[in-house]
Design an enzyme around this catalytic site. Structure first.
Site, short mmCIF file in Angstrom:
data_model
loop_
_atom_site.label_atom_id
_atom_site.label_comp_id
_atom_site.label_asym_id
_atom_site.label_seq_id
_atom_site.Cartn_x
_atom_site.Cartn_y
_atom_site.Cartn_z
N TYR A 102 0.54 -5.84 5.57
CA TYR A 102 0.65 -4.85 4.48
C TYR A 102 -0.68 -4.12 4.23
CZ TYR A 102 5.26 -6.79 3.47
OH TYR A 102 6.57 -7.20 3.56
N TYR A 490 10.83 -3.25 -0.82
CA TYR A 490 10.36 -4.05 -1.96
C TYR A 490 8.83 -4.11 -2.02
CZ TYR A 490 8.57 -8.46 0.05
OH TYR A 490 7.80 -9.42 0.66
N ARG A 491 8.19 -3.69 -0.94
CA ARG A 491 6.73 -3.84 -0.79
C ARG A 491 6.38 -3.04 0.44
NH1 ARG A 491 4.47 -9.92 0.51
NH2 ARG A 491 2.25 -9.50 0.50
#
Ligand code: ADP
Length: 544
Positions: A102, A490-491
């Site tokens: 991420y 969601y992310r």
């Protein structure tokens, strides 16, 4: 000293040096590192860099820090915030900074100061066995918390995500997931201490109730009742840029008194539909006790070996090559493989198992395994999950990143209802885009309380600029594709935060207006994590 350092926006070497000098005085020179952007080391999972994203999908220096600073206490964090306000230095707080897939520890805005909270704030402040909770600082990893519980010989379990090196607090703030009955990390957190962008410290929930006789100085219910009185704030400190969290409580699982991991493999690609339809009622009823997952064959094949071992074309595996690879790895997997666990003493487990076997047994040729039924060998995902599903931290899960040379990973994670129809739509779309752009689809669906987290692991060679550009183009398109079908992530990775935030635009973007109202009220000098989750402070919005 700042020669090769990427300065924060609107700074000169002279203005930034003043801020750095004040940070030296506050933290000591040894706790302020200057980042040389021409000398970045991608490190490894075990030694992650705090300076940039080691899995860069854009240029290595796109998201690079100016300095990395290491506070030792909440007071230090307050001091850092004060200096940042005076000199208008953007801060990017991380707990451990692994944030695998991420963006690592990298800041969204080039030249931000990365606040490495975990380096010196890494105490397990409290573990309470009878009441089954812990209170931790940002630097406590899953591995460290697990080891501390073992060291004290407590009958408590933790919930871990796929990899054990992340921060318990950091993962919860990102609303990360694990695989035991406590797989929803935000749901089982309880109470926070937060330094606001103006330097004020708040404690949420019952933490706002003082008790000078308690070691924390807050009520003895801080880690027991999450909500306190009045507005409930914890959610606004997750995936956000409204505060720096310096302590967090979480609930731990009491040892359930028995455990059995299991795996069910499905023969055909089309079985995904019926498997998901079977999972939903079992999960909602609590017969599937944990947050289980159903993984594509390719993901499990990638744990077993490099792509070149299964194909000589250098291209994504074909259907035939996938079938052959399933045979070759010989770990009991199918086209889709479901990993779950039973918790409790044997008679309890037997009842659940009979219900689970009965339901999945209706899917033709479904095969059922316990870890003890299969040889433990490289690539046996069931043996890895056996630990993860009972909260034992693992480092083996990242093996699939080695599927391609110089393998790097970025997660793309849209949310789906737990229905066969939705899961199929998710899968078809991802498969089509991956084929079009020349990537292997490596995916898994994790089943939460009422939703599927569809985690697509995009693996690319970070030394290959053309491949990175191709992956990035595909990812940007997929944000749009999924949004058109009504699905949102969601992310997300740093490079997609704006794109994903743009898709959450119901009622003329009213959620972003609320986000910006909060941002402007809490952070008038625009210092905290600008751009996090697509939320930009005022001066950045105005200059865009
Ligand atoms: P990991 O646990 O995977 O190492 P990080 O520590 O990198 O995760 O945290 C992931 C993200 O969560 C960070 O990039 C940051 O946006 C946010 N974050 C982490 N820790 C804090 C914190 N203590 N306060 C505020 N935000 C945080």
């Amino acid at each position: 000293m700042l020669a090769n350092c990427v300065l924060p926006p609107h700074h000169t070497q002279e203005t930034f040096s003043k801020a750095v000098e004040e940070l030296h005085a506050l933290l000591g020179r040894e706790n302020v590192d200057t980042v040389e952007s021409n000398n970045l080391d991608d490190g490894s999972y075990y030694e992650p860099p705090k300076t940039h994203d080691p899995f860069h999908i854009l240029d290595q220096t796109e998201y690079v820090a100016s300095i990395v600073i290491r506070p030792a206490s909440t007071e230090d964090v307050q001091g850092i915030v004060k200096i940042a306000n005076t000199h208008r230095v953007p801060l990017w707080p991380v707990s451990i900074g692994r944030n695998f897939g991420y963006g690592g520890a990298a800041p969204r805005v080039r030249g931000s100061a990365v606040v490495d909270l975990g380096a010196r704030m890494n105490k397990v402040i409290d573990i309470n066995e009878p009441q089954a909770f812990a209170l931790v600082e940002p630097g406590v990893t899953y591995k460290a918390l697990y080891e501390e519980i073992q060291r004290r010989g407590l009958k408590l379990w933790i919930d871990v995500p796929d990899l054990g090196g992340g921060s318990v607090l950091g993962n919860t703030l990102e609303r990360g997931a694990g695989y035991t009955p406590y797989g929803d990390h935000f749901m089982v957190h309880c109470g926070m201490e937060v330094v606001l962008p103006n330097g004020e410290v708040v404690r949420t929930g019952m933490g706002a109730m003082p008790d000078p006789s308690h070691p924390t100085g807050s009520a003895n219910t801080w880690q027991l009742f999450p909500y306190g009185f009045g507005p409930y704030h914890d959610g606004i400190f997750t995936q956000s840029n409204y505060g720096i969290v310096t302590k967090m409580g979480l609930w731990l699982l009491p040892d359930p008194g028995g455990y059995q991991a299991f795996m069910i493999s499905f023969e055909k690609d089309e079985d995904l539909h019926q498997a998901i339809e079977t999972i939903r009622p079992l999960r909602i009823a609590g017969i599937l006790q944990n947050a289980p997952s159903i993984r594509s064959a390719t993901l499990d094949i990638a744990v077993a070996g490099k792509r070149a071992e299964f194909s000589s074309t250098g291209k994504p595996l074909t259907e035939e090559e996938i079938e052959a690879a399933i045979e070759k790895v010989d770990t009991g997997i199918g086209r889709w493989t479901f990993y779950g666990a039973l918790y409790g003493p044997e008679p309890v487990r037997d009842i659940f198992w009979a219900a689970i076997k009965g339901a999945f047994g209706k899917i033709p040729n479904a095969k059922f395994y316990f870890p003890q039924d299969l040889p433990e060998k490289k690539g046996s995902v069931l043996h890895i999950r056996d630990g993860t599903l009972r909260g034992v931290p693992s480092f083996t899960e990242l093996e699939w990143t080695k599927f391609v040379d110089n393998g790097s990973a970025l997660f793309f994670s849209p949310i789906s209802p737990v229905t066969g129809e939705d899961a199929e739509k998710h899968y078809e779309l991802a498969k089509r885009r991956h084929a079009e752009f020349g990537f292997d689809y490596l995916g898994t669906f994790t089943i939460g309380m009422r939703e599927l987290h569809h985690i697509i692991c995009v693996v690319y060679d970070r030394t290959n600029t053309e491949q990175k550009a191709r992956a990035y183009k595909m990812l940007r398109l997929m944000v749009k594709d999924y949004a058109e079908l009504g699905y949102g992530e969601y992310r997300t990775h740093l490079s997609l935060m704006d794109a994903v935030a743009d898709t959450y635009n119901w009622n003329n973007n009213s959620i972003m207006k609320l986000n910006e109202t909060l941002k402007d009220a809490l952070d008038p000098n625009d210092i905290l994590a600008p751009g996090k989750s697509g939320v930009w402070p005022k001066q950045y919005r105005e200059s865009q």
